[in-house]
Design an enzyme around this catalytic site. Sequence first.
Site, PDB file in Angstrom:
ATOM      1  N   GLU A  29      -6.782   5.361  12.430  1.00  0.00           N
ATOM      2  CA  GLU A  29      -5.612   4.822  13.613  1.00  0.00           C
ATOM      3  C   GLU A  29      -5.432   5.883  14.398  1.00  0.00           C
ATOM      4  OE1 GLU A  29      -1.730   5.490  11.163  1.00  0.00           O
ATOM      5  OE2 GLU A  29      -2.986   4.615   9.638  1.00  0.00           O
ATOM      6  N   ASP A  46      -8.956   3.736   6.552  1.00  0.00           N
ATOM      7  CA  ASP A  46      -7.937   3.881   7.413  1.00  0.00           C
ATOM      8  C   ASP A  46      -7.939   4.759   8.929  1.00  0.00           C
ATOM      9  OD1 ASP A  46      -5.432   4.383   8.459  1.00  0.00           O
ATOM     10  OD2 ASP A  46      -4.157   4.960   6.939  1.00  0.00           O
ATOM     11  N   ASP A  81       0.840  -1.296  -0.094  1.00  0.00           N
ATOM     12  CA  ASP A  81       0.011   0.175   0.026  1.00  0.00           C
ATOM     13  C   ASP A  81       0.772   1.192   0.015  1.00  0.00           C
ATOM     14  OD1 ASP A  81      -0.058   0.947   3.138  1.00  0.00           O
ATOM     15  OD2 ASP A  81       0.012  -1.185   3.114  1.00  0.00           O
TER      16      ASP A  81
END
Length: 225
Positions: A113, A111, A22
């Site tokens: 986080e 995503d 990625d």
Amino acid sequence: MKWLAALALALPVVLGSPQGIDVSNYQSDVNWSTVKANGVEFAYIKATEGTSYKNPSFSSQYTGATSAGLIRGSYHFALPDVSSGATQATYFAANGGGWSADGITLPGALDIEYNPYGATCYGLSASAMVAWITDFSNTYHTKTGRYPVIYTTTDWWTTCTGNASGFQNNNPLWIARYSSSIGTLPAGYSYTTFWQFADSGSNGPGDQDLFNGDSAGLARLAKGS
């Protein structure tokens, strides 16, 4: 969901699984032919962040991965303190995060986080964070017909969602853990669909990933069947 259930393989993921990378704008110049020759089968490419950032390298990266014959998808870096989950899912879907049943497009990934810009959990309570992720997930599903993959760490998930369960019913998991084993997963998940196991490697630039299954399973995930 049939395709999700079909991926319920025993942990840990074995090294014979399809390999992936990625990338973001930090890896703006990727030699995708070399990546493919190294055995990489799939790639996730950063498309957006929040509601104001578009990866300037996204188009060239996505086109390059496609031309090299990789199964590819895009991901959105969540900023839950900036706007609602629905707003960011809409922005993502409109700026590279779409999906089609062409057999080479992975469902978009969220995503989520630790906040690199401020408060650990973006100033949200665990219940508010769960609501935000749910809002993003449901809106993305409405826009594309697929639920997003969730990329996270078990530590973040435990800290910022209170280790919420329920997402395993719709959202494939992409766990980040730089170790020789996957370790404990977020509540409700008995397996992970993707494993980001290193932030660099010989397969190509960017983070290194494995798919939990075989090449045919990866193709089914892309197809949505």
